[in-house]
Design an enzyme around this catalytic site. Sequence first.
Site, PDB file in Angstrom:
ATOM      1  N   ARG A   1       0.882  -1.179   0.000  1.00 31.80           N
ATOM      2  CA  ARG A   1       0.000   0.000   0.000  1.00 31.80           C
ATOM      3  C   ARG A   1       0.910   1.216   0.000  1.00 31.80           C
ATOM      4  O   ARG A   1       1.714   1.386   0.925  1.00 31.80           O
ATOM      5  CB  ARG A   1      -0.910  -0.013   1.230  1.00 31.80           C
ATOM      6  CG  ARG A   1      -1.647   1.288   1.444  1.00 31.80           C
ATOM      7  CD  ARG A   1      -2.751   1.180   2.488  1.00 31.80           C
ATOM      8  NE  ARG A   1      -3.889   0.458   1.961  1.00 31.80           N
ATOM      9  CZ  ARG A   1      -5.112   0.493   2.490  1.00 31.80           C
ATOM     10  NH1 ARG A   1      -5.341   1.201   3.574  1.00 31.80           N
ATOM     11  NH2 ARG A   1      -6.098  -0.189   1.946  1.00 31.80           N
TER      12      ARG A   1
ATOM     13  N   HIS B   1      -7.381   0.925  -6.360  1.00 29.60           N
ATOM     14  CA  HIS B   1      -7.571   0.006  -5.241  1.00 29.60           C
ATOM     15  C   HIS B   1      -8.228  -1.259  -5.806  1.00 29.60           C
ATOM     16  O   HIS B   1      -9.410  -1.530  -5.574  1.00 29.60           O
ATOM     17  CB  HIS B   1      -8.462   0.679  -4.192  1.00 29.60           C
ATOM     18  CG  HIS B   1      -8.417   0.033  -2.841  1.00 29.60           C
ATOM     19  ND1 HIS B   1      -7.607  -1.050  -2.546  1.00 29.60           N
ATOM     20  CD2 HIS B   1      -9.092   0.306  -1.692  1.00 29.60           C
ATOM     21  CE1 HIS B   1      -7.791  -1.397  -1.279  1.00 29.60           C
ATOM     22  NE2 HIS B   1      -8.682  -0.597  -0.742  1.00 29.60           N
TER      23      HIS B   1
ATOM     24  N   GLN C   1     -10.158  -3.941  -3.683  1.00 26.33           N
ATOM     25  CA  GLN C   1     -11.460  -3.435  -3.252  1.00 26.33           C
ATOM     26  C   GLN C   1     -12.495  -3.634  -4.361  1.00 26.33           C
ATOM     27  O   GLN C   1     -13.616  -4.091  -4.125  1.00 26.33           O
ATOM     28  CB  GLN C   1     -11.352  -1.948  -2.898  1.00 26.33           C
ATOM     29  CG  GLN C   1     -12.650  -1.343  -2.407  1.00 26.33           C
ATOM     30  CD  GLN C   1     -13.092  -1.925  -1.072  1.00 26.33           C
ATOM     31  OE1 GLN C   1     -12.303  -1.991  -0.128  1.00 26.33           O
ATOM     32  NE2 GLN C   1     -14.341  -2.363  -0.971  1.00 26.33           N
TER      33      GLN C   1
ATOM     34  N   ASP D   1     -17.381   7.062  -0.935  1.00 25.97           N
ATOM     35  CA  ASP D   1     -16.100   6.868  -0.237  1.00 25.97           C
ATOM     36  C   ASP D   1     -15.782   8.206   0.447  1.00 25.97           C
ATOM     37  O   ASP D   1     -16.449   9.223   0.176  1.00 25.97           O
ATOM     38  CB  ASP D   1     -15.022   6.480  -1.266  1.00 25.97           C
ATOM     39  CG  ASP D   1     -13.654   6.198  -0.637  1.00 25.97           C
ATOM     40  OD1 ASP D   1     -13.585   6.026   0.590  1.00 25.97           O
ATOM     41  OD2 ASP D   1     -12.649   6.155  -1.389  1.00 25.97           O
TER      42      ASP D   1
ATOM     43  N   CYS E   1     -16.481   1.445   0.651  1.00 28.52           N
ATOM     44  CA  CYS E   1     -15.315   0.574   0.858  1.00 28.52           C
ATOM     45  C   CYS E   1     -14.886   0.558   2.321  1.00 28.52           C
ATOM     46  O   CYS E   1     -14.204  -0.367   2.740  1.00 28.52           O
ATOM     47  CB  CYS E   1     -14.170   1.041  -0.022  1.00 28.52           C
ATOM     48  SG  CYS E   1     -13.742   2.773   0.261  1.00 28.52           S
TER      49      CYS E   1
ATOM     50  N   ARG F   1     -13.599  -8.826   1.041  1.00 25.85           N
ATOM     51  CA  ARG F   1     -12.180  -8.518   0.890  1.00 25.85           C
ATOM     52  C   ARG F   1     -11.334  -9.769   1.191  1.00 25.85           C
ATOM     53  O   ARG F   1     -10.304 -10.000   0.580  1.00 25.85           O
ATOM     54  CB  ARG F   1     -11.775  -7.367   1.838  1.00 25.85           C
ATOM     55  CG  ARG F   1     -12.400  -6.013   1.508  1.00 25.85           C
ATOM     56  CD  ARG F   1     -11.922  -5.493   0.162  1.00 25.85           C
ATOM     57  NE  ARG F   1     -10.491  -5.552   0.045  1.00 25.85           N
ATOM     58  CZ  ARG F   1      -9.647  -4.597   0.432  1.00 25.85           C
ATOM     59  NH1 ARG F   1     -10.123  -3.472   0.919  1.00 25.85           N
ATOM     60  NH2 ARG F   1      -8.337  -4.742   0.303  1.00 25.85           N
TER      61      ARG F   1
END
Length: 307
Positions: A106, A133, A136, A226, A266, A294
């Site tokens: 990340r 992402h 996700q 988000d 998310c 996930r």
Amino acid sequence: MLRGRDLLSLMEFKPDEVIMLLEMSKSLKARYHAGEIIVPIHAGKTAILIFEKPSTRTRVSTSVAAYQLGMNVIVTSAQELQLGRGETVADTARTLSRYVHVIAARVYSHSSLEELAQYADVPVINLLSDKFHPLQALADALTLWEKKGKLSGLKVAFVGDVGNNVAASLAVIGSKLGWEVRLIGPRQLWRNDISKLSDDADKTGASIYQSDSLEDVKGVDAVYTDVWVSMGFEKEAEERVRLLRPYQVDGRVMSLAGPQALFMHCLPAHRGQEVTDDVIDGPRSVVWDQAENRLHTAKAALAALTP
Ligand code: CP
Ligand code: NVA
């Protein structure tokens, strides 16, 4: 087919490869719920997960997924590695490739992932960058497939910071799966890379477009939002909140969308900012299913990509 490949944006995967990952996720999830938690197809191999930014879901789901595949897992911040003292990404990639079978990271800058991938001999997986992402997006697609009974032809409205990583990955997966993705937010935050994100649209019948009108949530299968200030964008917080305030997803937006519309996020959520409590805690919210998925999608990605 996917063994040894990097997963940086999902753009590098063909539509049928994305579908294969989702089918694997679904099957691993069914096996998990039937009690077959451990599927040790990568027993004895090692994954390293490197974090430049905080994470709850990604850190834990990807670690657990790797353990369940029989792997050893090293979770570290970038700061704890010599990277934090200036060792280059390239030298880190070359070194780690001699020890581990997969590197996941990340990062603040997507270019760090590209550099890792360039110099590593093992697959590199994006655990979130400023641009994308992808893990996700896989979990989001699995959730919609479960809830709506189909993978293609879905309509999804992303409301809010349409320029962010999660919106980009939703558009990319939508283009692979033939969705209509409506990115709804203030013009100042509109993207100029829509055509790149929708490069499979001709083949799949997808359409990806931007709008500044909340009216465009009408008739969608899901309204997605988000945070307004993503990690790394804190300096712009005040301006973003000002621009995005009219785009809060509340009961009125969900009514406008229609009774068929699910609510997606998310997570982590800034309750009272991009979404109200009644919506995120309401009966149409599928955020906890997204969070669970996930695990299953990370497991499929590691299962498929690890050499
Ligand atoms: N959705 C997501 O990536 O959450 P974390 O930041 O907690 O990993
Ligand atoms: N867009 C958010 C997603 C967090 C999972 C961020 O980058 O901070």
